[in-house]
Motif scaffolding. Structure first.
Motif, PDB file in Angstrom:
ATOM      1  N   ARG A  16      25.656 -45.408 -16.375  1.00 47.02           N
ATOM      2  CA  ARG A  16      26.724 -45.704 -17.313  1.00 47.02           C
ATOM      3  C   ARG A  16      26.382 -46.993 -18.045  1.00 47.02           C
ATOM      4  O   ARG A  16      25.940 -47.967 -17.430  1.00 47.02           O
ATOM      5  CB  ARG A  16      28.087 -45.845 -16.612  1.00 47.02           C
ATOM      6  N   SER A 167      32.690 -37.057 -12.031  1.00 45.68           N
ATOM      7  CA  SER A 167      33.580 -36.776 -13.155  1.00 45.68           C
ATOM      8  C   SER A 167      34.652 -37.853 -13.279  1.00 45.68           C
ATOM      9  O   SER A 167      35.366 -38.130 -12.315  1.00 45.68           O
ATOM     10  CB  SER A 167      34.248 -35.414 -12.972  1.00 45.68           C
ATOM     11  N   LEU A 200      24.946 -38.724 -16.034  1.00 47.56           N
ATOM     12  CA  LEU A 200      25.518 -39.665 -16.991  1.00 47.56           C
ATOM     13  C   LEU A 200      27.034 -39.724 -16.819  1.00 47.56           C
ATOM     14  O   LEU A 200      27.718 -38.700 -16.894  1.00 47.56           O
ATOM     15  CB  LEU A 200      25.180 -39.240 -18.423  1.00 47.56           C
ATOM     16  N   ARG A 202      30.040 -40.431 -18.575  1.00 44.98           N
ATOM     17  CA  ARG A 202      30.359 -40.524 -19.997  1.00 44.98           C
ATOM     18  C   ARG A 202      31.619 -41.345 -20.254  1.00 44.98           C
ATOM     19  O   ARG A 202      32.476 -41.476 -19.386  1.00 44.98           O
ATOM     20  CB  ARG A 202      30.526 -39.116 -20.589  1.00 44.98           C
ATOM     21  N   ARG A 203      31.707 -41.842 -21.468  1.00 50.44           N
ATOM     22  CA  ARG A 203      32.909 -42.516 -21.957  1.00 50.44           C
ATOM     23  C   ARG A 203      33.464 -41.690 -23.112  1.00 50.44           C
ATOM     24  O   ARG A 203      33.080 -41.882 -24.266  1.00 50.44           O
ATOM     25  CB  ARG A 203      32.597 -43.942 -22.429  1.00 50.44           C
ATOM     26  N   PRO A 204      34.354 -40.747 -22.826  1.00 48.76           N
ATOM     27  CA  PRO A 204      34.867 -39.887 -23.896  1.00 48.76           C
ATOM     28  C   PRO A 204      35.580 -40.688 -24.987  1.00 48.76           C
ATOM     29  O   PRO A 204      36.424 -41.548 -24.698  1.00 48.76           O
ATOM     30  CB  PRO A 204      35.851 -38.967 -23.163  1.00 48.76           C
ATOM     31  N   GLU A 205      35.236 -40.418 -26.240  1.00 43.86           N
ATOM     32  CA  GLU A 205      35.844 -41.093 -27.382  1.00 43.86           C
ATOM     33  C   GLU A 205      37.192 -40.447 -27.722  1.00 43.86           C
ATOM     34  O   GLU A 205      37.352 -39.235 -27.589  1.00 43.86           O
ATOM     35  CB  GLU A 205      34.923 -40.978 -28.597  1.00 43.86           C
ATOM     36  N   THR A 321      41.491 -40.323 -19.068  1.00 43.90           N
ATOM     37  CA  THR A 321      40.413 -39.331 -19.138  1.00 43.90           C
ATOM     38  C   THR A 321      40.869 -37.974 -18.641  1.00 43.90           C
ATOM     39  O   THR A 321      40.253 -36.960 -18.961  1.00 43.90           O
ATOM     40  CB  THR A 321      39.198 -39.785 -18.299  1.00 43.90           C
ATOM     41  N   ASP A 337      38.293 -42.341 -22.730  1.00 39.72           N
ATOM     42  CA  ASP A 337      37.959 -43.472 -21.875  1.00 39.72           C
ATOM     43  C   ASP A 337      38.839 -44.669 -22.233  1.00 39.72           C
ATOM     44  O   ASP A 337      39.093 -44.959 -23.414  1.00 39.72           O
ATOM     45  CB  ASP A 337      36.483 -43.827 -22.064  1.00 39.72           C
TER      46      ASP A 337
END
Length: 612
Positions: A16, A167, A200, A202-205, A321, A337
């Protein structure tokens, strides 16, 4: 199969923000006939995946949860057990990890897959099916559950294990039930299964429409208020939240899991919110016309059983999230995120700031609350201090990066209000499950996750008696924690609740049985100092606040786990501040005190709201 399983686990990595590291720190557990020949043998020949024996399988899962929480869910432990009681001992820990959204992998042994020798030792039999065992009890408390009947099933199960554990939205307990015969079976596994794999995080936009609508709602509000939950810390969004609140002037209240999202001295930090909340946070929440939830699941303690937000026009914007949490309380959801969304919102709100009258109210309430904390820290009670004074002494003795850890009893309420958190993850409360017994193993996990930080454990005598055995594990592993054991002769939190329900604390005080046949004799003569010393810890009994402060300084200088026992005034409690918690009172009773409590309960319930 067991060898293949460990070979896979030790080659799993996470990434991350460009930082990469191994995901599994090792395996915790106790060997029995259901796992010693499989997982046990595999661990013996895989010394680069450390094995840590514990004293109780439930404690193993608590240790793993404490480690994962302090690691912001970026690292984890696996936990192994035998079949039968070894496995079912882990169910409480499994529920705790799932409720708190923490990654823990459980590997309980299971019955023979080939069945010809059934029923085996500790097997639960059913007259309606042969395809059931005690490990099926893990299904409702696991995010992912599987039973490996054939060794090749690992090939498809293990990627699913990692998908859930890494997750941001589906994280929780993963259970792989391992039949003891299958653990020892051989299979020609593909080499690809054992190659290094990087998952990975992730950092969801946030999508453009959701961000625009959230921005519009904030600009249209006059009394916005942030609810900071555990997702702020998991996302490592504390700095982004601090900048957002400072730029906009929007005040923030913190859940138990989210406390420490803002440092205590941040001008917009109003502290704890809800049933265990501060005067400042609860009054602002009551009148807020917009509540911005960041990484929170809105438990009943956060919402004061749906009485916290009383403005008839209140609206909610939730940043999370997980869709499941984002849609709660009839909110407009921003499924993304926390850190990324706060940064985007701050940019979109350039030039916006709360009205001067609201800013002045925020400042006045914060000043008033900090004066109340100072008062409770220094009541001057003798010879036994109040619990708030013990908390104050601990805070004064601790450093800016130290961790305060607790879980159940009266402590979470007092700590949520009073502890002045100086850094992210400096406040570690397990209050999703509020599990007595979490404290000592959870603290070991926290210390293992970050050995550079001193870890203070705050627990009561009732909790200590449930699970002191992991003191032995702390000595075994050379992991030092400082345990503050408050001796108030029983279950003080439930005792107080019992009194509020009109039940006079029945069954909550540690006393011998008297001549009347009731528990009304002398206090039980338990020597907690001697008990802790017998388990390998250093132990100190502090008589009064001055001795307690000296004991804290001595504990910091010692090189192994230290238990400080201090007796407190049982009935001197920290008040509630404009808050309530729904605990149903008996609707009919022969006791006048219960009938009076029921009348108060029915009056309080009228404030409960539906947020649709």
């Amino acid at each position: 199969m067991a060898q293949a399983l460990l070979g896979f686990l030790k080659n799993q990595y996470v990434e991350r923000d460009g930082a990469e590291h191994r995901f599994f720190a090792g395996v915790l557990g106790i060997f029995g006939h259901g796992n010693v020949a499989g997982i046990g043998q595999a661990l013996q020949q895989n010394l680069d995946l450390p094995y840590i024996p514990v004293r109780n399988e439930q404690a193993a899962v608590h240790l793993a949860a404490g480690f994962a929480k302090t690691s912001n869910r970026l690292r984890a432990f696996a936990c192994t057990s035998s079949i039968g009681p070894g496995a079912t001992n882990m169910i409480t820990g499994a529920a705790l990890a799932t409720i708190n959204r923490l990654p823990v992998l459980l590997l309980p042994g299971d019955i023979f897959a080939r069945r010809n020798v059934a029923p085996v030792l500790q097997q639960l039999e059913s007259p309606s099916t042969q395809d059931i065992g005690v490990n099926d009890c893990f299904k409702p408390v696991s995010r992912y559950w599987d039973r490996i009947y054939r060794p090749e099933q690992l090939i498809t199960a293990l990627p699913e294990v990692m998908r859930v554990l890494t997750s941001p939205s589906d994280c929780g307990t993963v259970t792989l039930a391992l039949p003891q015969d299958v653990q020892a079976e051989a299979y020609d596994y593909p080499e690809e299964l054992f190659r290094k794999r990087v998952w990975l995080i992730r950092r969801p936009e946030p999508d453009g429409v959701s961000l625009a609508r959230a921005t519009e709602a904030i600009r249209a509000s006059r009394k916005p208020f942030v609810v900071a939950g555990g997702g702020v810390l998991f996302s490592e969004a504390s700095e982004a939240l601090a900048k957002f609140c400072a730029a906009t002037g929007i005040p923030g209240g913190e859940t138990q899991a989210g406390k420490g999202s803002l440092t205590w001295d941040h001008p917009q930090c109003m502290g704890a919110l809800g049933a265990t909340g501060t005067l400042a946070a609860n009054r602002l929440a009551r009148d807020a016309d917009l509540v911005i939830g960041v990484g929170t699941r809105y438990s009943d303690f956060t919402t004061a059983s749906m009485t916290a937000f009383q403005n008839p026009a209140v609206r909610f914007v939730n940043i999370n999230t997980a869709e499941f949490d984002a849609f709660k309380v009839g909110a407009f959801p921003v499924v993304a995120d926390a850190r990324v969304t706060l940064e985007r919102l701050a940019a979109a709100l350039t030039g916006y700031r709360v009205e001067n009258s609201y800013a002045q109210l925020i400042g006045n309430l914060k000043q008033e609350w900090e004066a109340e904390v100072d008062r409770l820290f220094h009541l001057g009670l003798e010879p036994r201090p109040a619990q708030s004074e013990v908390i104050g002494a601990m805070w004064e003795a601790s450093g800016p990066r130290d961790i305060l850890l607790s879980a159940a009893g009266s402590h979470p309420g007092d700590l949520h209000k009073l502890w002045r958190t100086r850094s992210p993850n400096g406040y570690h409360l397990e209050y999703g499950y509020s599990c007595m017994g979490y404290e000592i193993p959870g603290a070991l996990g926290a210390k293992m996750a970050d050995p550079t930080r001193e870890v203070y454990v705050f627990l009561g005598d009732g909790t200590y008696l449930l699970m002191p055995g992991e003191i032995v594990t702390s000595v075994q592993e050379g992991v030092k924690i400082i345990v503050v054991l408050v001796d108030n002769h029983g279950f003080a939190s439930i005792g107080g609740l019992s009194q509020s329900l009109g039940q006079q604390g029945f069954g909550t005080v540690f006393r011998t049985r008297g001549t009347s046949g009731q528990l009304e004799g002398e206090f039980l003569p338990v020597d907690y100092e001697a008990n802790a010393r017998s388990l390998g810890a250093c132990a100190i009994r502090a008589r009064g606040l001055a001795e307690f402060k000296q004991a804290l300084e001595k504990a910091k200088s010692l090189d192994r786990t230290t238990v400080i026992v201090v007796e407190t005034e049982r009935e001197v409690r920290v008040p509630g501040y404009d808050s309530w918690w729904d605990v149903a009172v008996a609707e009919v009773s022969e006791m006048q005190s219960v009938r009076e409590s029921r009348a108060r309960y029915e009056e309080a319930r009228r404030k409960e709201r539906h947020h649709i």
